[in-house]
Design a protein around this motif. Structure first.
Motif, PDB file in Angstrom:
ATOM      1  N   GLN A  30       9.041   8.389   2.818  1.00 39.71           N
ATOM      2  CA  GLN A  30       7.972   9.163   2.950  1.00 39.71           C
ATOM      3  C   GLN A  30       7.346   9.235   1.610  1.00 39.71           C
ATOM      4  N   ALA A  31       7.746   8.247   0.791  1.00 37.50           N
ATOM      5  CA  ALA A  31       7.186   8.559  -0.504  1.00 37.50           C
ATOM      6  C   ALA A  31       6.815   6.822  -0.904  1.00 37.50           C
ATOM      7  N   SER A  32       6.285   6.691  -2.328  1.00 33.60           N
ATOM      8  CA  SER A  32       6.110   5.576  -2.944  1.00 33.60           C
ATOM      9  C   SER A  32       7.052   5.050  -4.113  1.00 33.60           C
ATOM     10  N   ILE A  35      16.229  -2.181   2.000  1.00 34.68           N
ATOM     11  CA  ILE A  35      15.976  -2.508   3.571  1.00 34.68           C
ATOM     12  C   ILE A  35      15.334  -3.866   3.603  1.00 34.68           C
ATOM     13  N   ILE A  36      15.639  -4.600   4.922  1.00 38.32           N
ATOM     14  CA  ILE A  36      15.013  -5.896   5.157  1.00 38.32           C
ATOM     15  C   ILE A  36      13.531  -5.375   5.762  1.00 38.32           C
ATOM     16  N   GLY A  37      12.475  -5.585   4.906  1.00 38.76           N
ATOM     17  CA  GLY A  37      11.216  -5.332   5.431  1.00 38.76           C
ATOM     18  C   GLY A  37      10.630  -6.167   6.106  1.00 38.76           C
ATOM     19  N   SER A  38       9.309  -5.923   6.575  1.00 40.41           N
ATOM     20  CA  SER A  38       8.595  -6.692   7.678  1.00 40.41           C
ATOM     21  C   SER A  38       8.383  -8.166   7.297  1.00 40.41           C
ATOM     22  N   GLU A  78      18.703   0.426   7.817  1.00 34.02           N
ATOM     23  CA  GLU A  78      18.043  -0.076   8.887  1.00 34.02           C
ATOM     24  C   GLU A  78      16.815   0.262   9.322  1.00 34.02           C
ATOM     25  N   SER A  79      16.446   1.356   8.757  1.00 31.46           N
ATOM     26  CA  SER A  79      15.035   1.921   8.686  1.00 31.46           C
ATOM     27  C   SER A  79      14.882   2.765   7.709  1.00 31.46           C
ATOM     28  N   TYR A  80      13.631   3.064   7.260  1.00 28.95           N
ATOM     29  CA  TYR A  80      13.111   3.987   6.421  1.00 28.95           C
ATOM     30  C   TYR A  80      13.800   5.366   6.600  1.00 28.95           C
ATOM     31  N   SER A  81      13.767   5.942   7.803  1.00 32.86           N
ATOM     32  CA  SER A  81      14.126   7.139   8.171  1.00 32.86           C
ATOM     33  C   SER A  81      15.712   7.337   8.332  1.00 32.86           C
ATOM     34  N   ARG A 127       3.358  -3.727  14.631  1.00 35.03           N
ATOM     35  CA  ARG A 127       3.293  -5.291  14.869  1.00 35.03           C
ATOM     36  C   ARG A 127       4.344  -5.719  16.010  1.00 35.03           C
ATOM     37  N   GLU A 146      13.377  -5.256   0.468  1.00 36.76           N
ATOM     38  CA  GLU A 146      12.610  -4.401  -0.180  1.00 36.76           C
ATOM     39  C   GLU A 146      13.455  -3.167  -0.923  1.00 36.76           C
ATOM     40  N   ILE A 204       8.448  -5.487  -2.686  1.00 36.74           N
ATOM     41  CA  ILE A 204       9.061  -6.388  -2.050  1.00 36.74           C
ATOM     42  C   ILE A 204       9.412  -7.635  -3.177  1.00 36.74           C
ATOM     43  N   HIS A 213       0.790  -1.125  -0.074  1.00 33.64           N
ATOM     44  CA  HIS A 213       0.010   0.021   0.035  1.00 33.64           C
ATOM     45  C   HIS A 213       0.765   1.477   0.008  1.00 33.64           C
ATOM     46  N   PHE A 214       1.981   1.187   0.516  1.00 36.32           N
ATOM     47  CA  PHE A 214       2.740   2.292   0.654  1.00 36.32           C
ATOM     48  C   PHE A 214       3.750   2.556  -0.453  1.00 36.32           C
ATOM     49  N   ASP A 253      -2.659  -5.234   1.949  1.00 41.49           N
ATOM     50  CA  ASP A 253      -1.527  -6.204   2.445  1.00 41.49           C
ATOM     51  C   ASP A 253      -2.061  -7.020   3.716  1.00 41.49           C
ATOM     52  N   ARG A 277      12.667  -2.771  12.338  1.00 43.48           N
ATOM     53  CA  ARG A 277      12.891  -1.370  11.907  1.00 43.48           C
ATOM     54  C   ARG A 277      11.731  -0.688  11.270  1.00 43.48           C
ATOM     55  N   THR A 278      10.969  -1.433  10.722  1.00 46.66           N
ATOM     56  CA  THR A 278      10.119  -1.070   9.648  1.00 46.66           C
ATOM     57  C   THR A 278       8.491  -1.260   9.961  1.00 46.66           C
ATOM     58  N   PHE A 336      -2.610   1.756   6.734  1.00 46.89           N
ATOM     59  CA  PHE A 336      -2.078   0.576   5.974  1.00 46.89           C
ATOM     60  C   PHE A 336      -2.779   0.382   4.821  1.00 46.89           C
ATOM     61  N   ARG A 387       0.751   8.356   5.693  1.00 43.02           N
ATOM     62  CA  ARG A 387       1.670   9.468   6.508  1.00 43.02           C
ATOM     63  C   ARG A 387       0.683  10.744   6.702  1.00 43.02           C
TER      64      ARG A 387
END
Lengths: 280, 280, 280
Positions: free
Chosen positions: B258-260, B245-248, B232-235, C140, B253, B198, B193-194, C25, C135-136, C21, C54
């Motif tokens: 802050q964007a798509s 990044i390693i996502g959830s 390690e994080s989006y930010s 959860r 990923e 993935i 959705h963001f 997903d 970190r994402t 969200f 966001r």
């Protein structure tokens, strides 16, 4: 122990929500907050919130199709209510062992054609309202509290005076027309997520045409589409092929195996569908 | 007291629903009505109803990603079933302490690669079906009743004969390819959705490349996009900056803070993503 | 018996989920799996998952509008968290008898203007996290587990140190401006599913203008739209007619009876709306 179970079971009555609220706002969540505030053990099911805004007919078809699959004593809220804040009545009724709470705007018409209501009361006992009552959101202030109190065992008579169903506003809705004992015309009344075209021609109508004994002798016509025979499953047709079938609503459907009949055939809600028995 | 709790706890088993039904019709609501009619204490979770129509692969990825977060003994219905009404089997299986009920069309393939099934049975005991069984809506007439009975403690063997997993249809699905010990190619398998892209490259693959010890020595390439290092994080990236990044889902990923990423980078489902270890 | 009921009632605390969200997903389903894994008796309500990605402001308005309708001790998760993985804090707070768990990004600002928080703690006790913490997806791994533990009776102080609300990031959000005792300007802050234009001008503001005593003496102006008087219900206007009304959020709304004001009037989120008392 037995009676405790009964009490508990009744406290856990299923309450379903059918609205045209969509899921963009807080409205559906607020209905649930109000219900749980009164009966923390309620079991709430979202029946549908994607009814087209103010489309009473659509809601009435969906409610009629879904209600039989819910347990005895379940409570069905139907809040498609363009007259909110006017003097239209709100009705609590019981039919086929289930309760409904809906505006008296004809929404229950198709349901009552199939199931004769055992009792109908006009919901006007303010004791079961949420106060103050707004003029814009009776779902929150009247329908939801009534459903919650009903699930706690409040009797129908407590909510207001008995009214006769025939005093209630009736909804005109499309019914199929018999041209002869061998020919009937109806229309597409619902297009589902898969693009299946669901008509108002019911299994009973097809049985009357002899479709149960000789399904291959039935011809279904709509626009330039002509289908011979009634299929027993989607997969009986090859991929991409059009077919006629008795769908899950127990009505005649026009479908395309593995694809959207609505996209491929160009038929829409309201398209006329004729069925006749071929004299072989 | 303890055993009462156990009984109660088992009656409250979580049943999740994963379908391609969408939310426009009564179908999802009807599944719940059928389940509550059999087990009024069931706890039902909508896992997802927005799977693309008939997209078995999509459903299989989502189920594999979500199942680990549900409690022991939860029951996962997966109804993406283009073969409904044909003679394809329906399987009840248990793996990683959880139950699944799904058509034998390969939907469980990716799950079974990760979790070896403890037992698989073919669901054919009509005692646990809803009657009459339609040819168009086995979700309502077979899957949902079986889930409800399973939640009430009916044993797997009651539902039908044991079958071997390897008799079950397997789903071909994209797996990454190792080109050397330092280079792997996969593809985008999900866009969330963001707009995060993935891939099917898993944490284990990246660990094999040494990404845990030296994440800055990893290069991720897809089309004209080239990313150095794993964040390690989006930010950790500045706003609007692309990152890997390693996502959830514990997979690689490609994202934009802050964007798509999907909108900005023009990558789509199926886009090839290559990862290599730089020899510094 | 009484105390058993209390214990049970507390175990059945309502947990609401407000996120950006979407429903494409597995993310929302996974939140529920995590909660039920910790408290199988939790009652989970989807407050809204269609917040724009966001958009903290949007979430803050919706939470403030919905919270009053939920029972005492309900727990409201608000996960619109563009700073996930950064060092922004997560706050557990209690106000108006309800709990919230939200990032310290100003989301709670509007709520706290209305309800002074009784207590605010910084959620940093890893004992109540799910491990390993990604970190994402703190929803959860941190928010959902904390909500579940809170619903089981864990005290606020257990989650981390007390912080002062004024240490928390505040959200600037549009407030109406008084030009004189007879004139106020606000803006459209929400457009609902029906196209009603909801402003940030509250019932209290209108009472100050005398709208309760003489609603016909109020003029509402936005762009080329000029409305005289405040209506009591949508149906007080004829079909297709524009009207001003106090809506279900207790704020001034511009609406069109039986139609979408947003489509017809061309007003958007942010459009200025002025209200003045006419000196008759």
């Amino acid at each position: 122990m037995g009676s405790n179970w009964d009490i508990e079971a009744s406290l856990m009555a299923v309450i379903t929500l059918l609205t045209d609220f969509g899921l963009q706002d807080e409205y559906v969540g607020v209905l649930k907050g109000v219900i749980y505030s009164i009966n923390p053990k309620a079991v709430i099911v979202d029946l549908n919130h994607n009814i087209e805004a103010r489309n009473i007919t659509q809601a009435s078809h969906l409610l009629k199709a879904a209600m039989p699959f819910f347990p005895e004593n379940s409570i069905h809220l139907a809040i498609v209510d363009p007259g909110v804040g006017s003097d239209r009545a709100i009705l609590v009724s019981r039919q086929d062992g289930k309760y409904t709470i809906a505006p008296d705007n004809g929404l229950l018409g198709p349901l009552w054609e199939k199931y004769i209501p055992e009792k109908v009361v006009k919901l006007n006992n303010q004791r079961y309202f949420r106060h103050p009552v707004s003029r814009t959101f009776h779902g929150r202030d009247i329908f939801a509290p009534a459903a919650a109190h009903l699930s706690l065992g409040v009797k129908m008579d407590e909510f207001g005076p008995v009214v006769k169903p025939d005093q209630a506003v009736d909804l005109r809705h499309a019914k199929p027309t018999w041209h002869s004992a061998h020919s009937i015309s109806g229309e597409v009344v619902w297009i589902d997520h898969f693009g299946n075209l669901i008509t108002n021609i019911e299994l009973e109508d097809l049985v009357r045409l002899g479709a149960d004994r000789a399904p291959e002798g039935i011809q279904v016509v709509s626009g330039s589409v002509c289908i011979s025979g009634i299929s027993e499953s989607y997969s009986q047709a090859s991929s991409g092929q059009v077919l006629a079938i008795i769908g899950s609503r127990n009505c005649l459907e026009i479908a395309v195996n593995q694809a959207s009949a609505a996209s491929i055939l160009g038929l829409v809600s309201g398209s006329v569908v004729s069925v006749r028995k071929l004299t072989l």
